[in-house]
Design an enzyme around this catalytic site. Sequence first.
Site, PDB file in Angstrom:
ATOM      1  N   LEU A 140       0.425  -1.241   0.485  1.00 21.91           N
ATOM      2  CA  LEU A 140      -0.104  -0.244  -0.100  1.00 21.91           C
ATOM      3  C   LEU A 140       0.749   1.213   0.031  1.00 21.91           C
ATOM      4  CD1 LEU A 140      -2.918   1.382   0.116  1.00 21.91           C
ATOM      5  CD2 LEU A 140      -2.597   1.661   2.475  1.00 21.91           C
ATOM      6  N   ASP A 172       4.478   1.094   2.252  1.00 22.56           N
ATOM      7  CA  ASP A 172       5.110   2.266   1.502  1.00 22.56           C
ATOM      8  C   ASP A 172       4.999   3.724   1.759  1.00 22.56           C
ATOM      9  OD1 ASP A 172       7.505   3.682  -0.313  1.00 22.56           O
ATOM     10  OD2 ASP A 172       5.958   3.363  -1.960  1.00 22.56           O
ATOM     11  N   TYR A 219       4.803  13.372   1.860  1.00 23.45           N
ATOM     12  CA  TYR A 219       3.838  13.000   2.518  1.00 23.45           C
ATOM     13  C   TYR A 219       3.106  14.019   3.247  1.00 23.45           C
ATOM     14  CZ  TYR A 219       4.232   9.981  -1.517  1.00 23.45           C
ATOM     15  OH  TYR A 219       4.645   9.722  -2.530  1.00 23.45           O
ATOM     16  N   LYS A 256      11.374   7.396   2.884  1.00 22.85           N
ATOM     17  CA  LYS A 256      12.174   7.986   1.586  1.00 22.85           C
ATOM     18  C   LYS A 256      12.699   9.553   1.834  1.00 22.85           C
ATOM     19  CE  LYS A 256       9.047   6.091  -2.150  1.00 22.85           C
ATOM     20  NZ  LYS A 256       8.387   5.773  -1.213  1.00 22.85           N
ATOM     21  N   HIS A 302      14.587   9.220  -2.664  1.00 15.05           N
ATOM     22  CA  HIS A 302      13.757  10.114  -3.781  1.00 15.05           C
ATOM     23  C   HIS A 302      13.460  10.142  -4.842  1.00 15.05           C
ATOM     24  CE1 HIS A 302       8.691  10.266  -2.328  1.00 15.05           C
ATOM     25  NE2 HIS A 302       8.913  10.377  -3.505  1.00 15.05           N
TER      26      HIS A 302
END
Length: 214
Positions: A24, A53, A58, A87, A120
């Site tokens: 996910l 993940d 975010y 990341k 990233h």
Amino acid sequence: MYVDPKLVPSRTLANGCKIPCLGLGTFGSDRYDAQTIASAVEGAIHSGYRLIDCTSCYGNEAEIGEVLARVEAQGVVKREELFVISKLWNDKHAKNEVLLSCAQTLHDLRLEYLDAYFVHWPFRNYHAPHCDGDSRNPDSTPFSLEKFMETWRRFERLYTMGLVRNLGMSNMTIPKLEAVLPLCKIRPTMIELELHPSFQQPELFAYLQAHKIQ
């Protein structure tokens, strides 16, 4: 609906670690708040997902960390049954910031180690939180092998410290990989790339297979 995690196919990475083939992703900050994403993670774990993940940019790792702590305390899942990825964001590449950023992620996710940690993007270009996907930073700079390897050396340190069990790169190209892989003391076991029916990247996929990188 519950799926037995043991029935989910897995892949064995170059260092012997196993990663589930189904996971996910936690991106959604363009549409959903952090608590909504965290609730999705909790539901996914209860449904049998074991690969989560994440990434710092975010803005929801602290809320996801509350979920990870809760499901472990409830006996839903053991830590060793999860494969948690995070990341490093673009504005944290400087050598004195990589360890601090990873430490913040571990604190937010309430974990002692990450199963994998990715660079990233191979650039140090800053993007403001919640900016439009098509926005461009006028101060952006091109890929620098020297700067990337400076970041990667800190990743290798995270690995030797036991804070990260797999190192990864994301959004790479074959020319960039040709430049960086010979310089790696600890090679990436995984490369994350956009891969779907509308954008298949067969050359890059074949290159990674040839180099035994998942």
